[in-house]
Design an enzyme around this catalytic site. Structure first.
Site, short mmCIF file in Angstrom:
data_model
loop_
_atom_site.label_atom_id
_atom_site.label_comp_id
_atom_site.label_asym_id
_atom_site.label_seq_id
_atom_site.Cartn_x
_atom_site.Cartn_y
_atom_site.Cartn_z
N HIS A 163 24.05 73.12 -9.74
CA HIS A 163 24.86 73.39 -8.55
C HIS A 163 25.94 74.41 -8.89
O HIS A 163 26.46 74.41 -10.00
CB HIS A 163 25.51 72.10 -8.03
CG HIS A 163 25.98 72.24 -6.63
ND1 HIS A 163 27.22 72.73 -6.31
CD2 HIS A 163 25.35 72.00 -5.45
CE1 HIS A 163 27.34 72.77 -5.00
NE2 HIS A 163 26.22 72.34 -4.45
N ASP A 200 19.33 68.18 -2.91
CA ASP A 200 17.93 68.42 -2.53
C ASP A 200 16.92 67.67 -3.39
O ASP A 200 15.75 67.57 -3.01
CB ASP A 200 17.63 69.92 -2.63
CG ASP A 200 18.44 70.71 -1.62
OD1 ASP A 200 18.45 70.30 -0.45
OD2 ASP A 200 19.06 71.71 -2.00
N1 COA Z 1 16.78 74.94 -13.79
C1 COA Z 1 16.89 75.52 -15.00
N2 COA Z 1 17.91 76.27 -15.38
C2 COA Z 1 18.92 76.42 -14.50
C3 COA Z 1 18.88 75.84 -13.22
C4 COA Z 1 17.77 75.07 -12.90
N3 COA Z 1 17.68 74.49 -11.68
N4 COA Z 1 20.00 76.16 -12.55
C5 COA Z 1 20.72 76.92 -13.38
N5 COA Z 1 20.05 77.09 -14.55
C6 COA Z 1 20.50 77.85 -15.70
C7 COA Z 1 20.25 79.33 -15.43
O1 COA Z 1 18.96 79.74 -15.82
C8 COA Z 1 21.34 79.97 -16.24
O2 COA Z 1 20.95 79.95 -17.59
P1 COA Z 1 21.34 81.16 -18.56
O3 COA Z 1 22.84 81.15 -18.60
O4 COA Z 1 20.68 80.80 -19.83
O5 COA Z 1 20.80 82.39 -17.91
C9 COA Z 1 22.50 79.00 -16.09
O6 COA Z 1 21.90 77.71 -15.81
C10 COA Z 1 23.41 79.36 -14.93
O7 COA Z 1 22.61 79.56 -13.77
P2 COA Z 1 23.09 80.25 -12.43
O8 COA Z 1 21.95 80.40 -11.50
O9 COA Z 1 23.88 81.46 -12.76
O10 COA Z 1 24.10 79.14 -11.95
P3 COA Z 1 24.68 79.02 -10.54
O11 COA Z 1 25.84 78.15 -10.66
O12 COA Z 1 24.84 80.33 -9.90
O13 COA Z 1 23.45 78.31 -9.80
C11 COA Z 1 22.11 77.21 -8.31
C12 COA Z 1 23.51 77.34 -8.88
C13 COA Z 1 22.12 76.02 -7.37
C14 COA Z 1 21.74 78.49 -7.51
C15 COA Z 1 21.09 76.99 -9.45
O14 COA Z 1 21.42 75.87 -10.21
C16 COA Z 1 19.67 76.88 -8.94
O15 COA Z 1 19.03 77.91 -8.66
N6 COA Z 1 19.14 75.63 -8.79
C17 COA Z 1 17.82 75.44 -8.28
C18 COA Z 1 17.79 75.66 -6.78
C19 COA Z 1 18.47 74.53 -6.04
O16 COA Z 1 18.23 73.37 -6.29
N7 COA Z 1 19.29 74.90 -5.05
C20 COA Z 1 19.97 73.94 -4.20
C21 COA Z 1 21.44 73.98 -4.43
S1 COA Z 1 22.24 72.67 -3.53
#
Ligand code: COA
Length: 379
Positions: free
Chosen positions: A265, A316
């Site tokens: 998140h 989710d």
């Molecule tokens: N699975 C695996 N790795 C994940 C991950 C996941 N669901 N979510 C984040 N990471 C990892 C990223 O690959 C990244 O790794 P790195 O630093 O080695 O490149 C690190 O964690 C940071 O990710 P980032 O996408 O920049 O974090 P964020 O805070 O911007 O992301 C989300 C938040 C929700 C967009 C992200 O966790 C995600 O895409 N989750 C899956 C989609 C989801 O469930 N969305 C609903 C949100 S309520």
């Protein structure tokens, strides 16, 4: 940006940037606390109803008994969507994505609302009531239309959650399931400046009307990194297929730097308090149906992601298996999110209209400067 003194450097994805003052909801990502207007989400999930939460988000306080009855009755008397909108939906291709249908149908509601135009509270509130009442009608109607079934007329004796399940499935839910679904709507109602809510505020900030702002919110919610994640969680569970296959599947996904849907998140660095409830519901549906597989698979993924990456499930993750065992089609999970989030969107739009300032940030310019124009014949 043209002058370095005017703005600060861009934060990727606006993380940590405070873009509005709001009294609607607050997320404490470190401690895993979510409040609506000062009330803890656990307290509301335990004791409240979705209609009561709608009142809270719009008015900043809990309603009296009479106020709640008035709002419920206003919403229920608006359940019926205009026949023209339902007829329009019957022209859409049967394979249209429900979120695309919702976006288009909700946008067209605007034509049939003679009272909901205007950004003053009285008119905007009329639109908020209609939208909150009809977004479920439209979502449920689409699932029936695309499957060649008759559209089920709303039942005004039922609350929003109960009525939605009735219109979707054509039969009334038992009390247990109806309450579970009602709590799911409470849990999804607001989440501060998430991507879709921020979108609605940007649109409302131009003094565009509520239908335009909500239509844009639906478009933002549809994305797989936002509301679209719940559908993708279930697709992932089905693809993996069994508890035994999980470890290898997750290892490979992580190796390939693929994201596991429903995990992580942007704000919560600990357990998402909404996931605590939905985990219970997933287990409850597993016990009720005797199908434990999806819950057990979800538990295993949760454990691996916690141990290997220190990450937690979001809202989710467990809603997917809960809705699946309620017999709801996978691509309807995100419209269900909208059936709830409409309350937060409209609350934020009302708040934005209440003390509006056009939202217009700056970009940090990283392109070239001082380019000399070369006529096309010479390039
Ligand atoms: N699975 C695996 N790795 C994940 C991950 C996941 N669901 N979510 C984040 N990471 C990892 C990223 O690959 C990244 O790794 P790195 O630093 O080695 O490149 C690190 O964690 C940071 O990710 P980032 O996408 O920049 O974090 P964020 O805070 O911007 O992301 C989300 C938040 C929700 C967009 C992200 O966790 C995600 O895409 N989750 C899956 C989609 C989801 O469930 N969305 C609903 C949100 S309520």
């Amino acid at each position: 940006m043209s002058t370095a003194t005017e703005t600060t450097a861009a934060s990727e994805g606006l993380r940590g940037v405070v873009a509005a003052q709001s009294a609607i909801g607050d997320v404490n990502g470190e401690q895993g606390i979510l409040i609506y207007q000062g009330y803890d989400i656990h307290d509301l999930a335990e004791n409240s109803t979705f209609e009561e939460v709608v009142f809270l988000l719009w008015n900043g306080r809990l309603p009296s008994k009479v106020e709640l009855e008035t709002l419920s009755s206003d919403i229920r008397s608006n359940y019926e969507a205009p026949a023209q909108v339902i007829d329009l939906m019957k022209q859409f291709p049967a394979d249209a994505d429900p979120m695309d249908v919702l976006r288009t149908a909700v946008s067209s509601l605007d034509f049939y609302d003679k009272e909901g135009h205007g950004t003053d509270r009285e008119h905007a509130m009329k639109a908020a009531i209609k939208l909150t009442a009809q977004i479920g009608t439209i979502s449920a109607a689409w699932d029936r239309i695309r499957n060649g079934k008759d559209v089920v007329a709303p039942d005004k004796s039922l609350g929003i959650a109960d009525n939605f399940l009735y219109m979707l499935r054509g039969e009334k839910a038992d009390a247990d399931e109806a309450r579970m679904f009602d709590i799911a709507l409470i849990l999804h109602a607001d989440h501060e400046l998430n991507a879709s809510t921020f979108t609605t505020r940007v649109v409302a900030g131009t003094l565009a009307d509520m239908y335009g702002a909500v239509t844009a919110g639906i478009a933002a919610l549809a994305g797989p990194l936002h509301g679209g994640a719940n559908t993708n969680v279930m697709k992932m569970l089905i693809e993996i297929g069994s508890v035994e296959a999980i470890d290898a599947w997750v290892d490979k996904a992580l190796e390939e730097k693929r994201k596991i849907m429903g995990i992580g998140h942007a704000v919560y660095k600990t357990e998402d308090p909404r996931a605590t409830w939905l985990r219970k519901f997933s287990k409850k549906m597993a016990d009720k149906t005797g199908v434990a597989k999806w819950y057990e698979m979800s538990r295993r993924i949760e454990q691996i992601m916690h141990d290997k990456k220190g990450m937690f499930p979001n809202v989710d993750f467990y809603s997917a298996s809960t809705y699946y065992l309620m017999g709801i089609a996978l691509d309807m999970y995100t419209p269900i999110f909208a059936v709830s989030r409409i309350s937060g969107w409209t609350g934020h739009i009302l708040e934005q209209y209440g003390h509006n300032k056009l939202i217009r940030p700056r970009a940090e310019y990283i392109g070239a400067r001082d380019q000399k124009y070369v006529p096309i014949a010479e390039r």
